[in-house]
Structures are given as structure tokens and as C-alpha cells.
Enzyme design. Structure first.
Site, PDB file in Angstrom:
ATOM      1  N   GLU A 160       0.794  -1.247   0.000  1.00 49.79           N
ATOM      2  CA  GLU A 160       0.000   0.000   0.000  1.00 49.79           C
ATOM      3  C   GLU A 160       0.821   1.289   0.000  1.00 49.79           C
ATOM      4  OE1 GLU A 160      -2.684  -0.398   3.327  1.00 49.79           O
ATOM      5  OE2 GLU A 160      -3.720  -2.096   2.433  1.00 49.79           O
ATOM      6  N   GLU A 265      -5.999 -10.934  -1.358  1.00 50.94           N
ATOM      7  CA  GLU A 265      -6.799 -10.783  -0.129  1.00 50.94           C
ATOM      8  C   GLU A 265      -8.282 -10.743  -0.473  1.00 50.94           C
ATOM      9  OE1 GLU A 265      -5.374  -7.485   2.264  1.00 50.94           O
ATOM     10  OE2 GLU A 265      -3.282  -7.917   1.760  1.00 50.94           O
TER      11      GLU A 265
END
Ligand code: XIL
Length: 384
Positions: A160, A265
Site C-alpha cells: 500500500e 486478499e
């Protein structure tokens, strides 16, 4: 008489074939159907790794051939105090994976979230210097990746690093070290285990601005001669985001840079958010309101079937791109233990995973198996 005997015999033969096939289908796990295509993985919690949830582990053994730790390899857990590493849970995770012959990914080395309080500051609480932070990063990566060298097969090296508009997230890593923090992290990880696969992982990558930033990053890492094996698309999805055509474009865009793509995910929420948000930033949270928890006792049939359809559509995209997709990992096993029940609003009842609260496979599991079998009958492929 003779005719009726023949007919009875034929009926018996037919039904026994049918029965054997049905039993075989029931026995077939996701991992068996998807074996020619990609690894199918799940995230494990600390309790699961400690063996406190045997029903969940039975599902793992039957359906999954890859695992990732949901939390225990994040820096706040691995190095809560400077120089004091805590490996008990991570060691148990790796031992479980080895006992069950599962492909293991480590998650994650460098992230702005779930970091220990000491990491970015000195004794007086002031930001450390660039050199100090680089040294801390190197030590963390060398220690952690080094410990599991040859056993953990791939690492989410950086997680991220970009904002939705494609600019760098103004994290402490970025503020103190600058853009270089990413190539440095990849360099250290490669030094610690030259055979480990290395990944960049993020959410919201169907969004063109963010996707382009990651494409540029991959190109730049490659131009610097650094190893990067795949881009991980988290896939914390909702019923109306992302646009699946854009998701497909992002898979194609990353693959065009010469790396593999992983869905790392995956989950699919049916719950509303107070404002339109596609983020998966763990710091986002909204206050609980009853109207935002509309299905505490089960999903209405129409929603359930729309959900099944959308999951299947996503898997059909993954199957279409099986040549470049090397792993699809669900962020948890059953709806009982998904982080979505508490994020971005605490205490809701969500239904984002493939197994229900009693650990039964939802109908979509059989649909995915069917879709994989049909596609693989047409054209095989060995996963790389
Ligand atoms: C989540 C875990 O599932 C939660 O248990 C924890 O409280 C917060 O983090 N993106 C990631 C994951 O990369 O590490 C996050 O996991 C979910 C979003």
C-alpha cells in the site's frame, strides 16, 4: 422377462456411475479443480495457526494449497520492541504450512500500518534520520526473511505505497526515506533470500491512476535490476466495485510489464458503507448504525444469488487469465472469522467468504469448481 432384466441392469449401472461421479465431485476440493491454473490460498489467524479452530483447518486441508498469515508477520507483532523479535506465532504458521505442504507467502515487510510505535522515532519521539530508518528496515527484513529462508516462498515486500490518485502515500517510510524506500526494501529482501519471490501488494488497483503508478513502479524496479515477481491485487471488493472490466484491464497491464499477478486478499462484502468508498485502508472507520447492518440473521435470497454470481464472474476472469495469475488467496476461511465483520464498522454481520459460519462450502464453491473443470477440459496449463 429378459428385457426387464436388461433394463433393470442398465438403470443400476447408470445410477452407480452417476453416484460415483457425484461423490467424486463432493470430494473434490477447490485446490484439486484449480491445480492446473493457480494456487488457491487463504489467510490464517493466530487462533487458527494455534489449532484452536479445527473446523477451519479441515477446510484449509481440503480446499486450499496456499496460506498467508493474516496478522502475525506484521512488524508490530514480529518486532514489538526494537531488537526484540517475537516469532512464536510466525513459527507455528510456518510449521503448519510445512506439515500440510502448503505454499507460504509472508505478509508483509514494509507497510505504513500495524507498525510498532518505536519504528520511526528516536527516544525523544522525534523522527529518526533517513540512514537510521534504512538501517532499521534492513535489519527487520534481514532478520525476518532470513529466518524463513527457503521455507516462505514469497513475500509481500511493500504494501500500500500509493494513494488512489497514483501519488505516493505520505507514510513515514516515504516522508523519512523518500521514494527510494521501495527499491531499498526489494533489495534487502532479495539479499536475505535470493530464491524468494518478491511482490508489491496494494488495494484499489482496478483504478487507472493507481494502476499506472504501480506499472511505473514495476518498470522502474526492473530497470534498476531489482527482483520483482508479481503484483498483488488485494481484492477487498464490494457488490458495485470495482468495475470488473477495469479489474481485468489491471491484470493485463501488470502482466504486460512481465510480472505475474496475484489476487492476494479476496473478499466480497454485501454491506453498505455510509459514503462511497473503495478503500481497504485499515484506518478507515465509521460509527455503527443499525441501518448499516441490514442482514444480522442471514442474507435475502436475491442478494445471496447476486453475490454468488459476482464471485463466479470474478473467478471466471481469473481463470481466463490463468497464464499470468499465479495465486488467488481469500482473506480468511469462513464468514465467522472475516475482518469484514469489524471493518470499516465494528460489530456487523458480513458474508464475504466462500464458507459460511458453520464452515460449509457455499454454493459458489461448486460453481467455481465446475467453471475450472470446464475450462481445463478445453485447454490445460501448468501453473508456474
Ligand atoms: C487486516 C486484518 O485482517 C485484521 O485482522 C487487522 O485488524 C487489520 O488488518 N490490507 C492488508 C491486510 O494488507 O493486512 C489487512 O488485514 C486488510 C487490508
Amino acid at each position: 422377462m429378459k428385457n426387464s432384466l436388461i433394463i433393470t441392469f442398465a438403470i443400476l449401472l447408470f445410477s452407480s456411475c452417476f453416484l460415483t461421479k457425484t461423490i467424486a465431485q463432493k470430494k473434490e476440493g477447490l485446490k484439486d479443480a484449480l491445480k492446473p491454473d493457480f494456487f488457491i490460498g487463504t489467510a490464517l489467524s493466530v487462533n487458527q495457526v494455534a489449532g484452536k479452530d479445527p473446523r477451519a483447518l479441515a477446510v484449509v486441508r481440503k480446499h486450499f494449497d496456499a496460506i498467508v498469515p493474516e496478522n502475525c508477520m506484521k512488524s508490530m507483532f514480529l518486532q514489538p520492541e526494537q531488537g526484540h523479535f517475537f516469532f512464536d506465532d510466525a513459527d507455528r504458521f510456518v510449521a503448519f504450512g510445512e506439515r500440510n505442504h502448503l505454499w507460504m507467502t509472508g505478509h508483509c515487510l514494509v507497510w505504513h500500518s500495524q507498525t510498532p510505535a518505536w519504528l520511526f522515532v528516536d527516544k525523544n519521539g522525534k523522527d529518526v534520520s533517513r540512514d537510521t530508518l534504512i538501517a532499521r528496515m534492513r535489519n527487520h527484513i534481514m532478520t525476518v526473511v532470513g529466518r524463513y529462508k527457503g521455507r516462505i516462498k514469497g513475500w509481500d515486500v511493500v504494501n500500500e505505497a500509493f494513494n488512489d490518485d497514483g501519488t505516493y502515500r505520505k507514510s513515514k517510510w516515504y516522508e523519512i526515506i523518500g521514494e527510494d524506500f521501495i527499491p531499498l526494501a526489494f533489495k534487502f529482501a532479495h539479499e536475505a533470500d535470493p530464491n524468494a519471490q518478491l511482490y508489491y501488494n496494494d488495494y484499489g488497483l482496478a483504478n487507472a491512476a493507481k494502476r499506472n503508478a504501480v506499472v511505473k513502479l514495476v518498470q522502474s524496479l526492473k530497470a534498476q535490476g531489482l527482483r520483482i515477481d508479481a503484483v498483488g491485487e488485494q481484492g477487498h471488493n464490494g457488490m458495485n466495485y470495482p468495475d470488473l472490466r477495469e479489474l481485468e484491464k489491471s491484470i493485463e497491464a501488470f502482466a504486460a510489464t512481465g510480472v505475474k499477478v496475484m489476487i492476494t486478499e479476496l473478499d466480497l462484502t454485501v454491506l453498505p458503507t455510509p459514503t462511497h468508498t473503495e478503500t481497504a485502508d485499515v484506518s478507515t472507520n465509521f460509527e455503527y448504525q443499525k441501518s448499516l447492518n441490514p442482514y444480522p440473521d442471514g442474507l435475502p435470497e436475491a442478494i445471496d444469488s447476486a453475490w454468488t454470481q459476482r464471485y463466479l464472474e470474478m473467478f471466471k476472469i481469473f481463470l481466463r487469465h490463468k497464464d499470468v495469475i499465479s495465486r488467488v488467496t481469500l482473506w480468511g476461511i469462513s464468514d465467522a472469522d472475516t475482518w469484514r465483520n469489524d471493518w470499516p464498522i465494528k460489530g456487523r454481520t458480513d458474508y464475504p467468504l466462500l464458507f459460511d459460519r458453520q464452515y460449509n462450502a457455499k454454493p459458489v464453491v461448486a460453481e467455481i469448481i465446475k467453471a475450472a473443470n470446464e475450462m481445463n477440459k478445453k485447454n490445460g496449463k501448468n501453473k508456474s
